[in-house]
Design a protein around this motif. Sequence first.
Motif, PDB file in Angstrom:
ATOM      1  N   ILE A 117      17.451  34.579  19.188  1.00 32.70           N
ATOM      2  CA  ILE A 117      18.770  34.908  18.657  1.00 32.70           C
ATOM      3  C   ILE A 117      18.708  34.979  17.141  1.00 32.70           C
ATOM      4  O   ILE A 117      18.269  34.040  16.487  1.00 32.70           O
ATOM      5  CB  ILE A 117      19.788  33.830  19.074  1.00 32.70           C
ATOM      6  N   ARG A 118      19.144  36.093  16.597  1.00 30.93           N
ATOM      7  CA  ARG A 118      19.206  36.192  15.139  1.00 30.93           C
ATOM      8  C   ARG A 118      20.643  35.958  14.703  1.00 30.93           C
ATOM      9  O   ARG A 118      21.566  36.573  15.228  1.00 30.93           O
ATOM     10  CB  ARG A 118      18.718  37.565  14.683  1.00 30.93           C
ATOM     11  N   HIS A 146      24.150  36.030  13.481  1.00 34.41           N
ATOM     12  CA  HIS A 146      25.117  37.077  13.175  1.00 34.41           C
ATOM     13  C   HIS A 146      24.691  38.451  13.665  1.00 34.41           C
ATOM     14  O   HIS A 146      25.302  39.442  13.318  1.00 34.41           O
ATOM     15  CB  HIS A 146      25.436  37.104  11.672  1.00 34.41           C
ATOM     16  N   VAL A 179      26.771  35.644  20.035  1.00 31.66           N
ATOM     17  CA  VAL A 179      26.616  34.271  20.494  1.00 31.66           C
ATOM     18  C   VAL A 179      27.745  33.466  19.868  1.00 31.66           C
ATOM     19  O   VAL A 179      28.146  33.723  18.730  1.00 31.66           O
ATOM     20  CB  VAL A 179      25.251  33.718  20.039  1.00 31.66           C
ATOM     21  N   CYS A 194      29.867  31.230  17.756  1.00 35.92           N
ATOM     22  CA  CYS A 194      29.619  30.677  16.413  1.00 35.92           C
ATOM     23  C   CYS A 194      29.232  29.197  16.543  1.00 35.92           C
ATOM     24  O   CYS A 194      28.399  28.675  15.814  1.00 35.92           O
ATOM     25  CB  CYS A 194      30.867  30.769  15.551  1.00 35.92           C
ATOM     26  N   CYS A 234      25.653  27.588  16.607  1.00 38.09           N
ATOM     27  CA  CYS A 234      24.851  27.295  15.424  1.00 38.09           C
ATOM     28  C   CYS A 234      25.594  26.475  14.386  1.00 38.09           C
ATOM     29  O   CYS A 234      24.987  25.801  13.571  1.00 38.09           O
ATOM     30  CB  CYS A 234      24.379  28.591  14.783  1.00 38.09           C
ATOM     31  N   HIS A 235      26.902  26.554  14.407  1.00 37.52           N
ATOM     32  CA  HIS A 235      27.639  25.881  13.339  1.00 37.52           C
ATOM     33  C   HIS A 235      28.226  24.547  13.774  1.00 37.52           C
ATOM     34  O   HIS A 235      28.571  23.733  12.942  1.00 37.52           O
ATOM     35  CB  HIS A 235      28.733  26.799  12.801  1.00 37.52           C
ATOM     36  N   PRO A 273      32.179  25.971   9.251  1.00 34.95           N
ATOM     37  CA  PRO A 273      30.889  26.669   9.109  1.00 34.95           C
ATOM     38  C   PRO A 273      30.181  26.383   7.796  1.00 34.95           C
ATOM     39  O   PRO A 273      28.963  26.268   7.764  1.00 34.95           O
ATOM     40  CB  PRO A 273      31.264  28.146   9.209  1.00 34.95           C
ATOM     41  N   ALA A 274      30.933  26.252   6.725  1.00 34.37           N
ATOM     42  CA  ALA A 274      30.295  26.067   5.427  1.00 34.37           C
ATOM     43  C   ALA A 274      29.554  24.729   5.332  1.00 34.37           C
ATOM     44  O   ALA A 274      28.625  24.591   4.545  1.00 34.37           O
ATOM     45  CB  ALA A 274      31.323  26.169   4.314  1.00 34.37           C
ATOM     46  N   LYS A 300      23.336  24.239  10.537  1.00 32.09           N
ATOM     47  CA  LYS A 300      23.010  25.626  10.896  1.00 32.09           C
ATOM     48  C   LYS A 300      21.679  25.652  11.610  1.00 32.09           C
ATOM     49  O   LYS A 300      20.700  25.113  11.149  1.00 32.09           O
ATOM     50  CB  LYS A 300      22.969  26.498   9.650  1.00 32.09           C
TER      51      LYS A 300
HETATM   52  C1  HEC Z   1      22.184  31.884  15.802  1.00 27.84           C
HETATM   53  C2  HEC Z   1      22.871  30.972  14.951  1.00 27.84           C
HETATM   54  C3  HEC Z   1      24.198  31.393  14.311  1.00 27.84           C
HETATM   55  C4  HEC Z   1      25.306  31.894  14.942  1.00 27.84           C
HETATM   56  C5  HEC Z   1      25.498  32.184  16.412  1.00 27.84           C
HETATM   57  C6  HEC Z   1      26.302  32.076  13.919  1.00 27.84           C
HETATM   58  N1  HEC Z   1      25.804  31.692  12.721  1.00 27.84           N
HETATM   59 FE1  HEC Z   1      26.786  31.704  10.942  1.00 27.84          FE
HETATM   60  N2  HEC Z   1      25.087  31.080   9.972  1.00 27.84           N
HETATM   61  C7  HEC Z   1      23.902  30.768  10.599  1.00 27.84           C
HETATM   62  C8  HEC Z   1      22.928  30.421   9.607  1.00 27.84           C
HETATM   63  C9  HEC Z   1      21.478  30.000   9.876  1.00 27.84           C
HETATM   64  C10 HEC Z   1      23.596  30.540   8.356  1.00 27.84           C
HETATM   65  C11 HEC Z   1      23.026  30.276   6.987  1.00 27.84           C
HETATM   66  C12 HEC Z   1      22.010  31.327   6.611  1.00 27.84           C
HETATM   67  C13 HEC Z   1      22.604  32.661   6.532  1.00 27.84           C
HETATM   68  O1  HEC Z   1      23.565  32.833   5.750  1.00 27.84           O
HETATM   69  O2  HEC Z   1      22.116  33.579   7.208  1.00 27.84           O
HETATM   70  C14 HEC Z   1      24.961  30.959   8.632  1.00 27.84           C
HETATM   71  C15 HEC Z   1      25.952  31.164   7.669  1.00 27.84           C
HETATM   72  C16 HEC Z   1      27.276  31.431   7.958  1.00 27.84           C
HETATM   73  C17 HEC Z   1      28.350  31.486   6.996  1.00 27.84           C
HETATM   74  C18 HEC Z   1      28.193  31.295   5.536  1.00 27.84           C
HETATM   75  C19 HEC Z   1      28.532  29.876   5.216  1.00 27.84           C
HETATM   76  C20 HEC Z   1      27.439  29.204   4.495  1.00 27.84           C
HETATM   77  O3  HEC Z   1      27.438  27.990   4.439  1.00 27.84           O
HETATM   78  O4  HEC Z   1      26.557  29.889   3.986  1.00 27.84           O
HETATM   79  C21 HEC Z   1      29.505  31.754   7.652  1.00 27.84           C
HETATM   80  C22 HEC Z   1      30.920  31.879   7.072  1.00 27.84           C
HETATM   81  C23 HEC Z   1      29.163  31.883   9.041  1.00 27.84           C
HETATM   82  N3  HEC Z   1      27.803  31.680   9.193  1.00 27.84           N
HETATM   83  C24 HEC Z   1      30.069  32.158  10.021  1.00 27.84           C
HETATM   84  C25 HEC Z   1      29.738  32.397  11.336  1.00 27.84           C
HETATM   85  C26 HEC Z   1      30.675  32.855  12.337  1.00 27.84           C
HETATM   86  C27 HEC Z   1      32.167  33.110  12.096  1.00 27.84           C
HETATM   87  C28 HEC Z   1      29.967  32.988  13.497  1.00 27.84           C
HETATM   88  C29 HEC Z   1      30.472  33.490  14.876  1.00 27.84           C
HETATM   89  C30 HEC Z   1      31.011  34.836  14.847  1.00 27.84           C
HETATM   90  C31 HEC Z   1      28.598  32.599  13.225  1.00 27.84           C
HETATM   91  N4  HEC Z   1      28.511  32.264  11.889  1.00 27.84           N
HETATM   92  C32 HEC Z   1      27.586  32.564  14.164  1.00 27.84           C
HETATM   93  C33 HEC Z   1      23.670  30.767  11.953  1.00 27.84           C
HETATM   94  C34 HEC Z   1      24.511  31.262  12.911  1.00 27.84           C
END
Ligand code: HEC
Length: 169
Positions: free
Chosen positions: A88-89, A91, A95, A97, A100-101, A111-112, A116
């Motif tokens: 899974i990559r 975003h 999957v 949120c 991973c969060h 999320p912030a 992660k």
């Molecule tokens: C497979 C794991 C994964 C999923 C699923 C995922 N994220 Fe993330 N997310 C990450 C990771 C790792 C980072 C930090 C690295 C990056 O920015 O790519 C991140 C960073 C973020 C950030 C930036 C906040 C920060 O601290 O940098 C936001 C906002 C965020 N995700 C929102 C979401 C939302 C909303 C969803 C669902 C739609 C989601 N993410 C799904 C892994 C995931």
Amino acid sequence: MTVRHHRRSRRCAAGLLIALCAAASPATAQSPDHLLERYGQLARAADPAFERFSAERGRAFYFAPRVIIGLGEANCASCHLDDPTQAIRAHRAKVLCRACHVIDESEHPDPAHAKKRHLGAFSPAVNPERFRDFDRVERHFEVNCRMVLQRACTALEKGDLITWLITLR
Ligand code: HEC
Ligand code: HEC
């Protein structure tokens, strides 16, 4: 007969991988087959009539629709993908949120600030890190089953699931 043979050669290949990885990660000393043996013992203890695990039941269990409280409909595939041989990559896949969060209420829901994670493919057939450590696997079953089923999974469900996952390519 052919199936047996097939399973055997895969076990050898997995054994090789473990040997190669042993120095780097000593915790991953078990194999999915070893875990299946343990779940088999537990399933038999729970039900003396238990005979064998079923990949078909494992697949049905994985996709069965459930409800995560506060989130709505989900199943194991919501985070481990419809195709568990895929990694899974962040975003790039639909999957949850929450995968991973945040995974349970003890982790940070924002999320912030939340933990992660990188999610590797779920199937041990393609991801040598999966289902190699009984204690780790038990910990994750505990959290995920409570979250998705609101109860612990049975040894039968766990064994069926692993039995299905190891058949995937
Ligand atoms: C497979 C794991 C994964 C999923 C699923 C995922 N994220 Fe993330 N997310 C990450 C990771 C790792 C980072 C930090 C690295 C990056 O920015 O790519 C991140 C960073 C973020 C950030 C930036 C906040 C920060 O601290 O940098 C936001 C906002 C965020 N995700 C929102 C979401 C939302 C909303 C969803 C669902 C739609 C989601 N993410 C799904 C892994 C995931
Ligand atoms: C909300 C997302 C989410 C859902 C839904 C989910 N999981 Fe997970 N699961 C995770 C995360 C996050 C991990 C830990 C990170 C990792 O191992 O990739 C994990 C890891 C696991 C592991 C550890 C396996 C190993 O050896 O690495 C098992 C077992 C597991 N999950 C079982 C299940 C089962 C069974 C279901 C369905 C009843 C399920 N999960 C549903 C997010 C989820």
